[in-house]
Design an enzyme around this catalytic site. Structure first.
Site, mmCIF file in Angstrom:
data_model
loop_
_atom_site.group_PDB
_atom_site.id
_atom_site.type_symbol
_atom_site.label_atom_id
_atom_site.label_comp_id
_atom_site.label_asym_id
_atom_site.label_seq_id
_atom_site.Cartn_x
_atom_site.Cartn_y
_atom_site.Cartn_z
ATOM 1 N N HIS A 165 0.865 -1.188 0.000
ATOM 2 C CA HIS A 165 0.000 0.000 0.000
ATOM 3 C C HIS A 165 0.896 1.231 0.000
ATOM 4 O O HIS A 165 1.866 1.293 0.751
ATOM 5 C CB HIS A 165 -0.900 -0.011 1.237
ATOM 6 C CG HIS A 165 -2.033 0.956 1.177
ATOM 7 N ND1 HIS A 165 -1.847 2.322 1.259
ATOM 8 C CD2 HIS A 165 -3.376 0.767 1.042
ATOM 9 C CE1 HIS A 165 -3.022 2.928 1.186
ATOM 10 N NE2 HIS A 165 -3.965 2.000 1.050
ATOM 11 N N ARG A 202 -2.694 0.698 -6.605
ATOM 12 C CA ARG A 202 -1.771 0.729 -5.477
ATOM 13 C C ARG A 202 -0.355 0.315 -5.862
ATOM 14 O O ARG A 202 0.626 0.885 -5.371
ATOM 15 C CB ARG A 202 -2.300 -0.176 -4.358
ATOM 16 C CG ARG A 202 -3.528 0.394 -3.690
ATOM 17 C CD ARG A 202 -4.120 -0.553 -2.685
ATOM 18 N NE ARG A 202 -5.229 0.101 -1.968
ATOM 19 C CZ ARG A 202 -5.963 -0.494 -1.062
ATOM 20 N NH1 ARG A 202 -5.753 -1.767 -0.752
ATOM 21 N NH2 ARG A 202 -6.937 0.151 -0.454
ATOM 22 N N HIS A 304 0.520 -4.851 2.730
ATOM 23 C CA HIS A 304 -0.847 -4.534 3.148
ATOM 24 C C HIS A 304 -1.853 -5.669 2.954
ATOM 25 O O HIS A 304 -2.740 -5.866 3.786
ATOM 26 C CB HIS A 304 -1.321 -3.307 2.373
ATOM 27 C CG HIS A 304 -2.709 -2.866 2.697
ATOM 28 N ND1 HIS A 304 -3.121 -2.599 3.990
ATOM 29 C CD2 HIS A 304 -3.791 -2.638 1.905
ATOM 30 C CE1 HIS A 304 -4.389 -2.223 3.978
ATOM 31 N NE2 HIS A 304 -4.830 -2.254 2.738
ATOM 32 N N HIS A 305 -1.766 -6.415 1.873
ATOM 33 C CA HIS A 305 -2.804 -7.407 1.576
ATOM 34 C C HIS A 305 -2.192 -8.565 0.788
ATOM 35 O O HIS A 305 -1.340 -8.354 -0.074
ATOM 36 C CB HIS A 305 -3.920 -6.758 0.747
ATOM 37 C CG HIS A 305 -5.119 -7.622 0.540
ATOM 38 N ND1 HIS A 305 -6.241 -7.545 1.345
ATOM 39 C CD2 HIS A 305 -5.387 -8.586 -0.366
ATOM 40 C CE1 HIS A 305 -7.144 -8.415 0.934
ATOM 41 N NE2 HIS A 305 -6.645 -9.057 -0.114
ATOM 42 N N GLU A 334 -9.777 -12.813 2.942
ATOM 43 C CA GLU A 334 -8.371 -12.774 2.545
ATOM 44 C C GLU A 334 -7.659 -14.110 2.693
ATOM 45 O O GLU A 334 -6.565 -14.288 2.154
ATOM 46 C CB GLU A 334 -7.644 -11.697 3.360
ATOM 47 C CG GLU A 334 -6.322 -11.256 2.757
ATOM 48 C CD GLU A 334 -5.655 -10.147 3.550
ATOM 49 O OE1 GLU A 334 -4.493 -9.845 3.246
ATOM 50 O OE2 GLU A 334 -6.294 -9.582 4.458
#
Length: 369
Positions: A165, A202, A304-305, A334
Site C-alpha cells: 500500500h 496501489r 498490506h494485503h 483474505e
C-alpha cells in the site's frame, strides 16, 4: 484491476452480489451511505460510513462492532485469544478444529482467518524483494488458516501476489486510508513536486514512490478535508501530521522548498478548476486544496494485503489440488485467493468479506442441514 489473473467466475460473483451485500448490511444497522473514489477506480464506487455529524469514519471500526452485535444477537459464542492449529477430518469430511487442548466440532467449518501479511517469513518466501517493508496488518494475520487447510490437502492460488500500500506511516505502520486521495489529497516528493496520478492502482503508486528521492512521499490535505473527515482528525490526534497555517509554513514543517510547494499547489488547484490533469492524467477531482491550515503526512509503501490464498469455487467450497471439493470446508475473505488477481482495488476487501462471507454462511448451513 487484477490484471486478468483473477478467477473470472469469482469476480462476477463479487460484482453482481456487492449491491445485495450493501443492502444486507442495512438490516444490521450498518449503512455505507457515502460513495467516493479510490485508487484504480474510474468512477465513484467506494461505499463508506459516516458518523452522526456526517463525517467520514473508518469502515473497519464501524463495521466490526455491528457485525459482532449481529452475531451475538444470534447467540454466537466467541472464544478469544485461542489459536486454532489443526482441522479435524472424519471420514473424509471436515468436522471441526483443534485449538490447544480443545476440539470444537460441527457439521461444517468456515475459515475466515485473513491473510498472511503479518507473517514476515511467509511473505519473504513468496516476495524476497519485500525485505524490510513494514506491515499494516494486525499481528494475527499470519496465514494460519492457509497452513491448516493445506495440511489436509487444500490447494492454493496466487500466493506470490502480495500487495503493498503506498501510504503507510513508516514509524507507526499506520495505514493512511486511500480515501484521502480519492477525496482530493495529493502526493508530493521531497522536492515538493507531484510525481504521479495519486489515484492510480496501489502497485503503480507504490512503485512511483519508491522511485522518488528517499523512497517516500508527503500526503497533503487542507482544512476543508479535515473538517469533513473524522479519520483525518484521528491522524492529527495521533501525531502523524505536520502542519502549516499556509503553504509556505507547511513546506517549512515538511522540510521542502517553499516556492516549489507553492507552485505545485497552484498547479494542482488549476487542475481541479479545469477538471483536467495534463501532467499525470489524474481523472478524480474534488475540492481545491486552498484553505489553511494545511497538513501533511510522511508516507511510504508497506505490505498490506495478500491476494493469494486457498482455492475456492463460487460456492466458497475449498478445493484440493485435483480440483475436488473438500467436504465440509468453506472459506471467505483474505484467506482465499483468486478473487483479486494481481492487484486488489481499494475497497474490494470489504466487498469480498461481505459477499463471500454471506455465501459461505449460506452454503455451510445448507450442507450442515
Amino acid at each position: 484491476g487484477g490484471k486478468n489473473l483473477n478467477d473470472h467466475a469469482l469476480v462476477e460473483v463479487l460484482a453482481n452480489e456487492a449491491k445485495n451485500g450493501i443492502e444486507w448490511l442495512k438490516t444490521i444497522d450498518a449503512n455505507l451511505s457515502q460513495v467516493g473514489s479510490f485508487g484504480g477506480a474510474s468512477v465513484k464506487r467506494i461505499h463508506k460510513p459516516v458518523n452522526d455529524e456526517g463525517k467520514t469514519v473508518a469502515v473497519g471500526s464501524y463495521l466490526v462492532p455491528k457485525l459482532t452485535k449481529a452475531a451475538e444477537d444470534k447467540g454466537v459464542q466467541f472464544v478469544m485469544e485461542t489459536a486454532a492449529t489443526e482441522l479435524v477430518v472424519t471420514d473424509g469430511k471436515v468436522t471441526g478444529v483443534k485449538a490447544g487442548d480443545t476440539t470444537y466440532t460441527g457439521k461444517a467449518v468456515i475459515l475466515a482467518t485473513g491473510g498472511f501479511a503479518a507473517n514476515t517469513e511467509m511473505v519473504l518466501k513468496y516476495k524476497p524483494s519485500y525485505e524490510g517493508f513494514v506491515c499494516t496488518n494486525a499481528p494475527g494475520m499470519t496465514g494460519d488458516g492457509i497452513v491448516m487447510a493445506t495440511a489436509i490437502g487444500a490447494d492454493t492460488v496466487d500466493m506470490e501476489q502480495i500487495q503493498i500500500h503506498p501510504t503507510v506511516s513508516q514509524e507507526t505502520s499506520a495505514l493512511i486510508t486511500e480515501g484521502l486521495r480519492g477525496d482530493g489529497a495529493i502526493l508530493v516528493n521531497s522536492e515538493g513536486k507531484r510525481f504521479f496520478d495519486e489515484v492510480g492502482t496501489r502497485d503503480a503508486v507504490s512503485a512511483a514512490e519508491v522511485a522518488q528521492p528517499g523512497g517516500f512521499a508527503w500526503l497533503i490535505v487542507d482544512n476543508k478535508m479535515v473538517e469533513a473527515s473524522s479519520v483525518i482528525a484521528g491522524y492529527i490526534k495521533q501525531g502523524l501530521t505536520v502542519e502549516g497555517a499556509d503553504v509556505e509554513a507547511l513546506a517549512a514543517a515538511m522540510g521542502v522548498d517553499g516556492a516549489a510547494l507553492v507552485e505545485t499547489m497552484d498547479k494542482w488547484n488549476a487542475c481541479v478548476e479545469a477538471g483536467k490533469d495534463e501532467e499525470f492524467g489524474r481523472t478524480s477531482f474534488a475540492n481545491k486544496l486552498d484553505e489553511g491550515p494545511y497538513y501533511a503526512i510522511k508516507v511510504a509503501p508497506g505490505v498490506h494485503h495478500t491476494m493469494g490464498g486457498l482455492k475456492i469455487n463460487t460456492n466458497t467450497e475449498v478445493l484440493d489440488a485435483s480440483g475436488n471439493v473438500i467436504p465440509g470446508l468453506y472459506a471467505a475473505g483474505e484467506v482465499t485467493g483468486g478473487v483479486h488477481g494481481a492487484n486488489r482495488l481499494g475497497g474490494n476487501a470489504v466487498a469480498d468479506i461481505i459477499v463471500f462471507g454471506r455465501i459461505a454462511g449460506q452454503q455451510a448451513a445448507a450442507y450442515a442441514n
